[in-house]
Design a protein around this motif. Structure first.
Motif, PDB file in Angstrom:
ATOM      1  N   SER A  99       0.846  -1.188   0.000  1.00  0.00           N
ATOM      2  CA  SER A  99       0.000   0.000   0.000  1.00  0.00           C
ATOM      3  C   SER A  99       0.879   1.234   0.000  1.00  0.00           C
ATOM      4  N   CYS A 100       0.361   2.299  -0.594  1.00  0.00           N
ATOM      5  CA  CYS A 100       1.056   3.582  -0.606  1.00  0.00           C
ATOM      6  C   CYS A 100       0.027   4.671  -0.307  1.00  0.00           C
TER       7      CYS A 100
ATOM      8  N   THR B 291      -4.897   6.337  -1.818  1.00  0.00           N
ATOM      9  CA  THR B 291      -4.018   5.191  -1.615  1.00  0.00           C
ATOM     10  C   THR B 291      -3.905   4.380  -2.900  1.00  0.00           C
ATOM     11  N   VAL B 292      -2.694   3.918  -3.166  1.00  0.00           N
ATOM     12  CA  VAL B 292      -2.421   3.062  -4.309  1.00  0.00           C
ATOM     13  C   VAL B 292      -1.932   1.718  -3.778  1.00  0.00           C
ATOM     14  N   TYR B 293      -2.335   0.662  -4.464  1.00  0.00           N
ATOM     15  CA  TYR B 293      -1.987  -0.694  -4.031  1.00  0.00           C
ATOM     16  C   TYR B 293      -1.202  -1.413  -5.126  1.00  0.00           C
ATOM     17  N   LEU B 294      -0.400  -2.357  -4.695  1.00  0.00           N
ATOM     18  CA  LEU B 294       0.266  -3.257  -5.630  1.00  0.00           C
ATOM     19  C   LEU B 294       0.063  -4.673  -5.120  1.00  0.00           C
ATOM     20  N   GLN B 295      -0.826  -5.397  -5.790  1.00  0.00           N
ATOM     21  CA  GLN B 295      -1.063  -6.801  -5.447  1.00  0.00           C
ATOM     22  C   GLN B 295      -0.048  -7.638  -6.203  1.00  0.00           C
TER      23      GLN B 295
ATOM     24  N   SER C  64      -3.646  -0.790  -8.398  1.00  0.00           N
ATOM     25  CA  SER C  64      -4.979  -0.204  -8.313  1.00  0.00           C
ATOM     26  C   SER C  64      -4.912   1.021  -7.417  1.00  0.00           C
ATOM     27  N   ARG C  65      -5.995   1.821  -7.449  1.00  0.00           N
ATOM     28  CA  ARG C  65      -5.995   3.000  -6.587  1.00  0.00           C
ATOM     29  C   ARG C  65      -7.369   3.189  -5.977  1.00  0.00           C
ATOM     30  N   ASP C  66      -7.375   3.815  -4.803  1.00  0.00           N
ATOM     31  CA  ASP C  66      -8.607   4.177  -4.103  1.00  0.00           C
ATOM     32  C   ASP C  66      -8.544   5.686  -3.925  1.00  0.00           C
TER      33      ASP C  66
END
Length: 127
Positions: free
Chosen positions: A21-22, A78-82, A71-73
Motif C-alpha cells: 500500500s502507498c 491510496t495506491v496498491y500493488l497486489q 490499483s488505486r482508491d
C-alpha cells in the motif's frame, strides 16, 4: 509537497502473495499518476507498474505482467500493488512514486518522470 508512505512489505515464500500500500498526503491534487518501482542490491531502480489517478489506466513492466496488479482508491488517496506468484527475483526494496506529468505515456516507466518518492518497503521472496 506530497508525502508518500509505503507499507505491506515482508518475507514470503516463492509462489506466495503480498499486497503493498502507498498512502499519499499533502498536495495530491497536483499529481496525475502513481507508480511503483523496485531496487535490488547492486542494481538500478526498475519500473514495476503505474496507474492514472483519474482514469485508472495502468501500465506494467513485462517482468510482472500477469502476476502483479496496481490499483488505486481515490477516496483514500491510496495506491496498491497486489503481487502474486512471487519469485526470488522479485526481492527488492519497493518504492512508491507520484508524478505531476499530465501526459499518459511510456515515459512514466522512467524514474525521472516522478517528482515525489516514498521511503520504500522491503520485499523478500525465499526459494
Amino acid at each position: 509537497q506530497v508525502q508518500l508512505v509505503e507499507s505491506g512489505g515482508g518475507v514470503v515464500q516463492a509462489g506466495g502473495s503480498l499486497r503493498l500500500s502507498c498512502a499519499a498526503s499533502g498536495r495530491t491534487f497536483t499529481t496525475y499518476a502513481m507508480g511503483w518501482f523496485r531496487q535490488a542490491p547492486g542494481k538500478a531502480r526498475e519500473f514495476v507498474a503505474a496507474v492514472h489517478w483519474s482514469f485508472g489506466a495502468t501500465y506494467y513492466a513485462d517482468s510482472v505482467k500477469g502476476r502483479f496488479a496496481i490499483s488505486r482508491d481515490n477516496a483514500k488517496n491510496t495506491v496498491y500493488l497486489q503481487m502474486n506468484s512471487l519469485k526470488p527475483e522479485d526481492t527488492a526494496i519497493y518504492f512508491c512514486a507520484a508524478s505531476t506529468e499530465t501526459s499518459w505515456t511510456s515515459r512514466l516507466g522512467a524514474p525521472d518522470a516522478y517528482d515525489y518518492w516514498g521511503q520504500g518497503t522491503q520485499v523478500t521472496v525465499s526459494s
